[in-house]
Design a protein around this motif. Structure first.
Motif, PDB file in Angstrom:
ATOM      1  N   VAL A  52       0.840  -1.203   0.000  1.00 17.23           N
ATOM      2  CA  VAL A  52       0.000   0.000   0.000  1.00 17.23           C
ATOM      3  C   VAL A  52       0.875   1.254   0.000  1.00 17.23           C
ATOM      4  O   VAL A  52       0.614   2.213  -0.745  1.00 17.23           O
ATOM      5  CB  VAL A  52      -0.949  -0.010   1.209  1.00 17.23           C
ATOM      6  N   ALA A  53       1.918   1.256   0.811  1.00 19.39           N
ATOM      7  CA  ALA A  53       2.808   2.425   0.855  1.00 19.39           C
ATOM      8  C   ALA A  53       3.472   2.662  -0.495  1.00 19.39           C
ATOM      9  O   ALA A  53       3.591   3.810  -0.951  1.00 19.39           O
ATOM     10  CB  ALA A  53       3.862   2.221   1.941  1.00 19.39           C
ATOM     11  N   LEU A  54       3.888   1.574  -1.155  1.00 23.57           N
ATOM     12  CA  LEU A  54       4.569   1.712  -2.434  1.00 23.57           C
ATOM     13  C   LEU A  54       3.624   2.211  -3.520  1.00 23.57           C
ATOM     14  O   LEU A  54       4.001   3.046  -4.351  1.00 23.57           O
ATOM     15  CB  LEU A  54       5.178   0.375  -2.839  1.00 23.57           C
ATOM     16  N   LEU A  55       2.398   1.709  -3.530  1.00 25.55           N
ATOM     17  CA  LEU A  55       1.444   2.081  -4.565  1.00 25.55           C
ATOM     18  C   LEU A  55       0.789   3.431  -4.291  1.00 25.55           C
ATOM     19  O   LEU A  55       0.637   4.261  -5.196  1.00 25.55           O
ATOM     20  CB  LEU A  55       0.363   1.011  -4.704  1.00 25.55           C
ATOM     21  N   ARG A  56       0.416   3.639  -3.046  1.00 25.42           N
ATOM     22  CA  ARG A  56      -0.435   4.788  -2.723  1.00 25.42           C
ATOM     23  C   ARG A  56       0.363   6.020  -2.297  1.00 25.42           C
ATOM     24  O   ARG A  56      -0.049   7.145  -2.579  1.00 25.42           O
ATOM     25  CB  ARG A  56      -1.409   4.389  -1.597  1.00 25.42           C
ATOM     26  N   HIS A  59       5.459   8.909  -3.414  1.00 28.62           N
ATOM     27  CA  HIS A  59       6.264  10.127  -3.465  1.00 28.62           C
ATOM     28  C   HIS A  59       6.913  10.454  -2.116  1.00 28.62           C
ATOM     29  O   HIS A  59       7.927  11.146  -2.071  1.00 28.62           O
ATOM     30  CB  HIS A  59       5.405  11.295  -3.943  1.00 28.62           C
ATOM     31  N   ARG A  60       6.340   9.947  -1.037  1.00 31.09           N
ATOM     32  CA  ARG A  60       6.959  10.080   0.269  1.00 31.09           C
ATOM     33  C   ARG A  60       7.715   8.818   0.681  1.00 31.09           C
ATOM     34  O   ARG A  60       8.726   8.891   1.378  1.00 31.09           O
ATOM     35  CB  ARG A  60       5.893  10.421   1.326  1.00 31.09           C
ATOM     36  N   PHE A  61       7.201   7.661   0.232  1.00 27.81           N
ATOM     37  CA  PHE A  61       7.776   6.390   0.655  1.00 27.81           C
ATOM     38  C   PHE A  61       9.166   6.174   0.053  1.00 27.81           C
ATOM     39  O   PHE A  61      10.116   5.805   0.765  1.00 27.81           O
ATOM     40  CB  PHE A  61       6.836   5.253   0.257  1.00 27.81           C
ATOM     41  N   HIS A  62       9.330   6.403  -1.250  1.00 30.04           N
ATOM     42  CA  HIS A  62      10.645   6.218  -1.879  1.00 30.04           C
ATOM     43  C   HIS A  62      11.717   7.089  -1.219  1.00 30.04           C
ATOM     44  O   HIS A  62      12.780   6.571  -0.842  1.00 30.04           O
ATOM     45  CB  HIS A  62      10.572   6.548  -3.380  1.00 30.04           C
ATOM     46  N   PRO A  63      11.499   8.412  -1.082  1.00 28.44           N
ATOM     47  CA  PRO A  63      12.536   9.232  -0.422  1.00 28.44           C
ATOM     48  C   PRO A  63      12.802   8.813   1.017  1.00 28.44           C
ATOM     49  O   PRO A  63      13.953   8.851   1.482  1.00 28.44           O
ATOM     50  CB  PRO A  63      11.965  10.654  -0.505  1.00 28.44           C
ATOM     51  N   PRO A 384      15.265   0.391 -10.860  1.00 30.79           N
ATOM     52  CA  PRO A 384      15.618   1.744 -10.433  1.00 30.79           C
ATOM     53  C   PRO A 384      14.402   2.481  -9.894  1.00 30.79           C
ATOM     54  O   PRO A 384      13.302   2.372 -10.447  1.00 30.79           O
ATOM     55  CB  PRO A 384      16.111   2.397 -11.728  1.00 30.79           C
ATOM     56  N   SER A 385      14.595   3.237  -8.830  1.00 29.77           N
ATOM     57  CA  SER A 385      13.559   4.151  -8.348  1.00 29.77           C
ATOM     58  C   SER A 385      13.687   5.445  -9.144  1.00 29.77           C
ATOM     59  O   SER A 385      14.636   6.213  -8.957  1.00 29.77           O
ATOM     60  CB  SER A 385      13.734   4.443  -6.854  1.00 29.77           C
ATOM     61  N   ILE A 386      12.739   5.674 -10.029  1.00 28.02           N
ATOM     62  CA  ILE A 386      12.752   6.913 -10.808  1.00 28.02           C
ATOM     63  C   ILE A 386      12.543   8.102  -9.879  1.00 28.02           C
ATOM     64  O   ILE A 386      13.143   9.165 -10.051  1.00 28.02           O
ATOM     65  CB  ILE A 386      11.675   6.865 -11.906  1.00 28.02           C
ATOM     66  N   VAL A 387      11.694   7.931  -8.879  1.00 26.05           N
ATOM     67  CA  VAL A 387      11.403   9.011  -7.943  1.00 26.05           C
ATOM     68  C   VAL A 387      12.680   9.542  -7.301  1.00 26.05           C
ATOM     69  O   VAL A 387      12.922  10.757  -7.242  1.00 26.05           O
ATOM     70  CB  VAL A 387      10.407   8.536  -6.866  1.00 26.05           C
ATOM     71  N   VAL A 388      13.528   8.637  -6.802  1.00 27.72           N
ATOM     72  CA  VAL A 388      14.752   9.052  -6.130  1.00 27.72           C
ATOM     73  C   VAL A 388      15.832   9.439  -7.139  1.00 27.72           C
ATOM     74  O   VAL A 388      16.548  10.428  -6.948  1.00 27.72           O
ATOM     75  CB  VAL A 388      15.258   7.948  -5.190  1.00 27.72           C
TER      76      VAL A 388
END
Length: 478
Positions: A52-56, A59-63, A384-388
């Motif tokens: 849930v954290a990864l999907l929902r 933007h906060r979970f990855h960082p 790869p985490s695109i967000v980070v």
């Protein structure tokens, strides 16, 4: 709910849709259970909470994961609690993209999309099947083809802008979604019948506008009898009837040889393969349907969201807006201003960097593999985490700032700007997306200045990220 009735005379495709939902259901049972030994650190929460954290809350979970656990970290996902190892350093990203695709399977990693996209989807295939599908699709997205599509994209964008008025306050995401959907339906599908377009538009939008909970529900078929899952399945039944009708009618179209849309190109290629006895390259109705829905969903909201963020960011900076409006008005249709086009493309690229639409590029290991010294077992999914990656200060000076000049006359270091993935699986529609972005920005900014209205932040819709409040702007006609 979809309110536009289906036109009469559509084929009954109930069997095809039910079969797809049965065989493409993510089960989590294909991979062996992988223990924690040798994996990078990560949270110890139950797999459902991590999912849930990864999907929902990506933007906060990855960082947060990067701050707490470093450049590599592991999360466990449902079903089955399988590990996903995320990388953020460009040297690690390079090894993932350059790895042997026979071992690093992207199609298997994208399995959550199966019930919608189907088993023949370019995003879900691996090995020889993926190479074959990519070879068949690539001619529709080469430079010559993109040049042919440009005028239609321009006309659609201008028609949208012509309906706007001075002083309007717009949720730009709604309007860019309308433009990119129309582009896909006309350029990819080649649909011209207004009744069918009217039926397709709301069903495509209903497919795109789903919550991550719907995606999780594919693993639990019992949910498909209830609420939003039932509505989503019903939408897919209706959308399939429309798509199969379009495919079957196109095969018999008298003007097939004169049509330039992607569907017509694929039907012609399939016909030529059949005449030449290349049976492996003959495309059935189901395969055509799967590739079309993949191109539609992959190329619709992704570009729309990037454009919405771009207009909103320009509306917050008078200097960037002035430079962009000057670029939009430079040159003519017959005499393109190369520098102006490069600037508008840089605006789109910077929007994709600062506001990632897709968070991860996944691969699932079918054999043990090593990534930059890290030994991983078969069954681990990596990416790869695109967000980070897009927010690393080592790669982008002042990464929280919107600065299109990063992409003018230079390119970021390899494996740092990755909105289209990389390696042999790089998105085949990347050039199309950037061309479309330039034409839409030109159509808007040649007529209007934009002023951002209020703050905005990302929210998750299906697997993509979009502006929560629609990236609202106020228009001022010049």
């Amino acid at each position: 709910m979809v309110s536009v009735d289906l036109p009469p005379g559509l084929p009954d495709t109930t069997g095809e849709t039910r079969h797809r939902f049965t065989v493409m259901r993510p089960t989590g049972g294909e991979e062996p259970r992988v223990g924690d030994d040798g994996l990078p650190p990560g949270p110890r929460w139950p797999a459902i909470l991590q999912t849930v954290a990864l999907l929902r809350f990506r933007h906060r979970f990855h960082p947060w994961l990067a701050r707490r656990y470093g450049d590599r970290f592991t999360v466990r996902l449902v079903p089955g609690g399988q590990p996903l190892v995320l990388f953020t350093r460009p040297e690690d990203v390079r090894e993932v993209f350059a790895a042997d695709p026979a071992v690093f399977h992207a199609g298997r990693a994208n399995g959550i999309l199966g019930p919608i996209m189907g088993q023949h989807s370019l995003l879900l295939q691996d090995g020889a099947e993926h190479q074959r599908a990519r070879k068949l699709l690539m001619p529709a997205f080469n430079g010559q083809a993109l040049h042919g599509y440009r005028a239609l994209v321009r006309d659609i964008a201008r028609a949208e802008v012509d309906d706007w008025s001075d002083g309007d306050e717009l949720a730009t995401l709604d309007r860019t979604n309308a433009v990119t959907l129309e582009v896909i339906l006309r350029v990819v599908f080649g649909v011209t019948d207004e009744r069918r377009l009217a039926a397709l538009r709301p069903r495509v939008n209903a497919t795109v506008d789903v919550s991550p909970a719907v995606l999780l529900g594919w693993s639990y078929p019992v949910l498909q009898r209830f609420g939003l899952w039932r509505r989503t399945v019903q939408t897919q039944h209706e959308l399939d009837r429309l798509l199969f009708a379009e495919v079957r009618e196109r095969r018999d179209a008298a003007d097939l040889d004169q049509r330039a849309d992607v569907l017509s190109r694929l039907v012609r290629a399939s016909r030529e393969a059949e005449l030449e006895g290349r049976t492996a390259d003959v495309l059935g109705d189901t395969e055509l349907r799967d590739q079309l829905i993949t191109l539609l969903l992959a190329g619709h909201e992704t570009t729309a969201s990037a454009l919405a963020w771009a207009l909103w960011e320009l509306g917050r900076d008078e200097d960037l807006l002035a430079r962009s409006t000057a670029a939009a008005r430079a040159g003519t249709e017959d005499d393109r201003d190369v520098e102006a086009d490069a600037w508008l493309e840089a605006v789109v690229k910077e929007s994709m960097r600062l506001h990632p639409i897709i968070p991860i590029v996944n691969r699932t290991l079918v054999e043990p593999a090593t990534i930059n010294g890290l030994d991983l077992a078969a069954g681990v999914t990596v990416g790869p985490s695109i967000v980070v990656s897009h927010a690393r200060s080592e790669a982008f000076d002042d990464p929280a700032a919107f600065r299109p000049d990063r992409f003018v006359g230079t390119n970021p270091a390899p494996n740092t700007w990755i909105p289209f993935g990389g390696g042999v699986r790089r998105c085949i529609g990347a050039g199309f997306s950037l061309m479309e972005g330039v034409e839409v920005l030109r159509a808007v900014l040649a007529t209007y200045d934009v002023e951002a209205v209020g703050p905005d932040r990302p929210k998750v819709r299906n697997i993509t990220s979009v502006p929560r409040d629609g990236a609202r702007v106020r228009l001022r006609r010049r």
